[in-house]
Structures are given as structure tokens and as C-alpha cells.
Design a protein around this motif. Structure first.
Motif, PDB file in Angstrom:
ATOM      1  N   LEU A 271       4.757   9.713 -12.120  1.00  0.00           N
ATOM      2  CA  LEU A 271       4.726  11.088 -11.635  1.00  0.00           C
ATOM      3  C   LEU A 271       5.103  11.161 -10.159  1.00  0.00           C
ATOM      4  CD1 LEU A 271       1.524  12.418 -13.446  1.00  0.00           C
ATOM      5  CD2 LEU A 271       3.927  12.660 -14.125  1.00  0.00           C
ATOM      6  N   ALA A 272       4.595  10.229  -9.365  1.00  0.00           N
ATOM      7  CA  ALA A 272       4.971  10.207  -7.948  1.00  0.00           C
ATOM      8  C   ALA A 272       6.460   9.923  -7.788  1.00  0.00           C
ATOM      9  CB  ALA A 272       4.135   9.168  -7.204  1.00  0.00           C
ATOM     10  N   ARG A 275       8.403  13.129  -8.658  1.00  0.00           N
ATOM     11  CA  ARG A 275       8.362  14.127  -7.583  1.00  0.00           C
ATOM     12  C   ARG A 275       9.309  13.744  -6.447  1.00  0.00           C
ATOM     13  NH1 ARG A 275       2.708  14.043  -8.564  1.00  0.00           N
ATOM     14  NH2 ARG A 275       2.442  12.605  -6.814  1.00  0.00           N
ATOM     15  N   ARG A 276       9.378  12.462  -6.154  1.00  0.00           N
ATOM     16  CA  ARG A 276      10.196  12.020  -5.029  1.00  0.00           C
ATOM     17  C   ARG A 276      11.687  11.945  -5.380  1.00  0.00           C
ATOM     18  NH1 ARG A 276       7.814   7.766  -4.582  1.00  0.00           N
ATOM     19  NH2 ARG A 276       9.264   6.286  -5.549  1.00  0.00           N
ATOM     20  N   LEU A 279      12.712  15.586  -8.113  1.00  0.00           N
ATOM     21  CA  LEU A 279      12.507  16.944  -7.619  1.00  0.00           C
ATOM     22  C   LEU A 279      12.717  17.065  -6.118  1.00  0.00           C
ATOM     23  CD1 LEU A 279       9.345  17.910  -9.703  1.00  0.00           C
ATOM     24  CD2 LEU A 279      11.760  18.258 -10.247  1.00  0.00           C
TER      25      LEU A 279
END
Length: 505
Positions: A271-272, A275-276, A279
Motif C-alpha cells: 500500500l505504501a 501511494r508513492r 498515485l
């Protein structure tokens, strides 16, 4: 047996055998003699193939195969080795994947050969011997290629035999669990791909301690962990009680398990990382907005278009299916140029969403299941004879697998170009100008010419970076056009992967 039909089967078998020989010649992979023997064996098998298998093959009982002109055994034996050989000749392949692929190919060939070659009364007696010989052939492939597997001959033999056994068990489970949804060849290719994904994920996990955190391998890890999570979801759902609460609970647990497995193997939080890496860039947000607008427009057009009754219904179905092929081109081709990483992960997410939605439809979960069923049935044809609707899965996988496999841009877009551009051109030309039909087929020679010309133009417009010349591209397109015209397997699968193998080499 019909002479014209047998001639078509022979021509269809020659093409993947020739592609495998060419890939081996360019790549210098091990086990060439074994792979060549598989090709020769499958040529003989294809000549004696049954039009509609009435017997059990590969551990599956009779009556579970999708209605088709043949069982597709030649593609079940050769398609995965063809793709792996092409990857290796392009400098992308894994020698360990090649060894396991050859082992599974040998095992599949030896397991189904007696069912084709022996009289019906002796098939049962030959089954046990064929299974033992299949595992022995796979074990021999693992022992010979043990250096590529990074282990000794005994461990290599055990690994390849285990992969062959898993492939056979998974093929039979798919055919039993989803009867009349797959031919033998289609189920075998799916099983081989799943086994290779699991083996690669296990290899990544074993080497994580030496490699350290692997953000770079996260897209592949997410895909492979997702495949295992989806398989677990299907198995768990088959045993779970009916009801939306149980369905959502199983789906959430499998999603959490898949993400957790990916994080453990890659040594980083998925997930991290998303996001990086996914997104963060503005270009990715632009692509996401572009996708949302296209999908909304496509859904609105489909819902607004009623299904006409009578003879026009077949034409309307044909137009709707090809419209979604064209939509795939508009969705994926620009995204691969602007945001290839986002496309790779988005296709993985799309596969997961397709599985969950189809499971909800098939299980009748919630009030939305009938609406999903009505929508999907607008795109089905005679090949969707089983309990699941497979048309959208084949289109997605035909476009996605080349992207997941990687390589030059033309190879990554092989499925998009073959299915979105060439197949649509074949349909338009065949409907408008088709007069001469291929023997024993509803497809026309003019439609095949449209496929070849459409694919040649599309491939020529993709930057090749020193790729083959115009004559070689035309020859490749002509061979793929013959595959599309002759095969009675699902062409969204066979043509897309054959196109990738041809353009990646």
C-alpha cells in the motif's frame, strides 16, 4: 475423419511447432531435444485428435470440456514453451521457468497421448502407465536442467515432477469445478501459468534475504500473490455458505492475505509503495481520469443500446463484442506509453475485480447479481456454455499477459494490437466482403486478409527499436492470421500469446 478438418489441424499444429523451433534456435536454451520431441509428438497427436472428446483426459471425467471442434491438446503442450522460448531469445527469460515449462509440457503430452492413440477399450489400462511416464518425463527434464534451477539433479527432478503433478491436478480441478467452460488445452495453459507464477513467487521469497527489499519487483510480486489469493478465494467460496456476508468476508480475507504475502516476499508495504509509485506522478492521475471517462462512456453506450430480436441479434452481439475490443485498444495502448507501471498493476487489479464480480454473479450474491448477469449475457456466445462467463476474462488476459511478461513495446502491446485492431479488422472485412470460407469454418479468407493487413499496419506504427524488417513482420502477421482462422480454441487466448511470442523473439 474429414480430410479438410485434419488438414486444418495439421496446419494449426505446424505453426506453434515452428515458433518453438525458431525460439530455441535463437536462444540456445537447454533441453532443445526434449522440446523438439514434444513438438513432433504433438504433431502426430493433432493428426489423430478427436473432434469432441468423449473420454476423460488428464484426470478429468468425460463431459466436462467446452464444446469445440477439438480438445486443443497441441496448444496445451506447446503454447507455454513457445512463450518462454521467445522470452529467452529476447533476453527476458528465466532458465528455471523454461525447465519447469518443458517438464510440464512433457508431462501433459505423455498423459494425454494414450487417450488419442489407443483404442477406447485399452485407454483405462493405459492411464496409470501414462501418468507414471508423464511424471518420469518431467523429472528427467528437471534433472537435466537442474543447473538452471540452481539445485542438484535430485532436487531438480523432484521440483519438475512436483510442478507437473500440480499442473495435472489443477487442470483436472478447473475442468471439474467449471464444467463446459474450457477445452483441455485452455485449462492446461491456465494451470501451467498458475504453477509458474507460484514457482516464481516461491523463488523470490527464497532469495529475499540475499536481495533485500525489492520495490522494483513489487509489480510482479503483486501479480503472483494476487493469482494465489484469487485461487484461494475460489476454493474458499466453493465451500462457504451462501450469503453476501460470507462472500464479503471471504473476499476481504483473501485480499488481505494476498497483500500480506506480497509484502512479505517483496520486503516492503504494497500500500505504501502504491501511494508513492502509482498515485504520486501527475501523469498517472491523468491516465486514471482518462480511463474513468472511457469506461463510463462505454458502459453508457452498452446500456443504451437495446438488443434487437430475430436475425439482427447475432450481428448486434458481434458488434458489441468488437466494440469492447476497440475499447481495450483505447484503454491500454496510450497507457503503456505514458504510464506502463500503472498499467501493469491496474491490469492485476482488473483481473481481481473480474473474478470477484463473476463470483458474485455465479453465486447470486446480493440484489446486484441479476443485473450483472443481464449485462454480461449481452456479450456471450456459444463458447460460454459453462457456469461462468469467460468472454471478458479472455479479452482481459489476452491484453494483459503480454504486458505482464514485458519486453519491447510491440511485444507488450501484442495482445492489444492482435485482439483490438487485427481481430476487429477481420470482423469488419469478413462481414462486409467475406465470400470464401475456410474449409469447415465460418471464418472467411477475406476476413483473414483483413486481420493480416490490420495487424501489419498496427505493428508497423509501433516504434520497433531495430526490430524485424517489413518482410519479416508481414510473415509473422500472416502466420498469426492463419492461427486466428484455423484454431477452434478461444482465439483471444491463443492468438494473443502467439502474437507476443512472435513479436518478442
Amino acid at each position: 475423419m474429414d480430410t479438410a478438418w485434419r488438414g486444418r489441424r495439421l496446419c494449426e499444429a505446424i505453426i506453434p511447432a515452428g515458433m518453438l523451433a525458431g525460439g530455441l534456435w535463437r536462444s540456445g536454451l537447454p533441453l532443445q531435444a526434449m522440446a523438439g520431441a514434444v513438438a513432433v509428438t504433438m504433431l502426430g497427436l493433432q493428426l489423430g485428435a478427436q473432434r469432441s472428446p468423449e473420454h476423460g483426459l488428464c484426470g478429468a471425467p468425460a463431459g466436462v470440456f467446452r464444446p469445440a471442434g477439438d480438445d486443443g491438446a497441441v496448444w496445451g503442450a506447446l503454447l507455454v514453451p513457445v512463450v518462454l522460448a521467445a522470452r529467452a531469445s529476447a533476453g527476458l527469460g528465466s532458465a528455471s521457468a523454461w525447465v519447469l515449462g518443458v517438464g510440464m509440457s512433457w508431462a501433459f503430452t505423455l498423459a494425454v497421448l494414450p487417450a488419442h492413440m489407443r483404442p477406447s477399450g485399452r485407454r483405462a489400462r493405459a492411464g496409470a502407465a501414462a501418468r507414471a511416464l508423464a511424471l518420469a518425463g518431467a523429472a528427467y527434464a528437471g534433472a537435466v536442467g537442474s543447473e538452471a534451477l540452481g539445485c542438484g539433479p535430485v532436487a531438480g527432478a523432484a521440483g519438475a515432477a512436483g510442478a507437473a503433478w500440480a499442473q495435472r491436478a489443477l487442470t483436472a480441478a478447473v475442468l471439474r469445478g467449471l464444467p463446459r467452460s474450457f477445452t483441455l488445452g485452455e485449462a492446461a495453459v491456465a494451470a501451467q501459468g498458475a504453477v509458474l507464477a507460484a514457482a516464481d513467487l516461491a523463488t523470490r521469497a527464497a532469495r529475499r534475504a540475499q536481495a533485500g527489499p525489492g520495490d522494483a519487483q513489487m509489480p510482479a510480486v503483486l501479480l503472483e500473490a494476487g493469482v494465489l489469493a484469487l485461487a484461494l478465494f475460489a476454493c474458499a467460496l466453493a465451500r462457504a455458505p451462501a450469503g453476501a456476508a460470507w462472500f464479503c468476508g471471504v473476499a476481504a480475507a483473501c485480499a488481505a492475505g494476498g497483500l500480506g504475502l506480497a509484502g512479505c516476499v517483496a520486503g516492503a508495504s504494497p500500500l505504501a509503495w502504491a501511494r508513492r509509485e502509482l498515485l504520486g506522478p501527475r501523469a498517472h492521475w491523468a491516465v486514471l481520469c482518462y480511463w474513468a471517462a472511457l469506461l463510463a462512456a462505454g458502459a453508457a453506450a452498452c446500456v443504451a443500446g437495446p438488443s434487437p430480436p430475430g436475425p439482427s441479434a447475432k450481428l448486434a452481439l458481434h458488434v458489441r463484442r468488437k466494440a469492447y475490443h476497440i475499447l481495450a485498444v483505447l484503454l491500454f495502448a496510450p497507457a503503456h506509453v505514458v504510464a506502463p507501471l500503472l498499467l501493469h498493476v491496474a491490469l492485476t487489479a482488473a483481473l481481481a475485480a473480474f473474478v470477484v464480480v463473476e463470483a458474485a454473479r455465479a453465486r447470486g450474491v446480493g440484489p446486484w447479481a441479476p443485473a450483472i448477469d443481464r449485462f454480461l449475457r449481452r456479450f456471450t456466445d456459444a463458447r460460454d456454455a459453462g457456469p461462468v462467463v469467460t468472454a471478458h476474462f479472455y479479452l482481459l488476459l489476452g491484453c494483459a499477459v503480454p504486458v505482464w511478461l514485458g519486453g519491447a513495446r510491440a511485444a507488450c502491446l501484442a495482445g492489444v494490437l492482435a485482439l483490438g485492431v487485427a481481430d476487429s479488422a477481420a470482423s469488419l472485412v469478413g462481414l462486409g466482403l467475406g465470400r470464401r470460407r475456410w474449409p469447415g469454418s465460418a471464418k472467411t479468407v477475406e476476413g483473414t486478409a483483413g486481420f493480416v493487413l490490420g495487424l501489419f499496419v498496427a505493428v508497423s506504427l509501433v516504434p520497433a527499436g531495430g526490430g524485424p524488417g517489413a518482410a519479416a513482420r508481414l510473415a509473422v502477421c500472416a502466420a498469426l492470421g492463419l492461427v486466428e482462422a484455423l484454431t477452434e480454441q478461444n482465439d483471444n487466448l491463443v492468438v494473443a500469446l502467439a502474437a507476443y511470442a512472435a513479436l518478442a523473439a
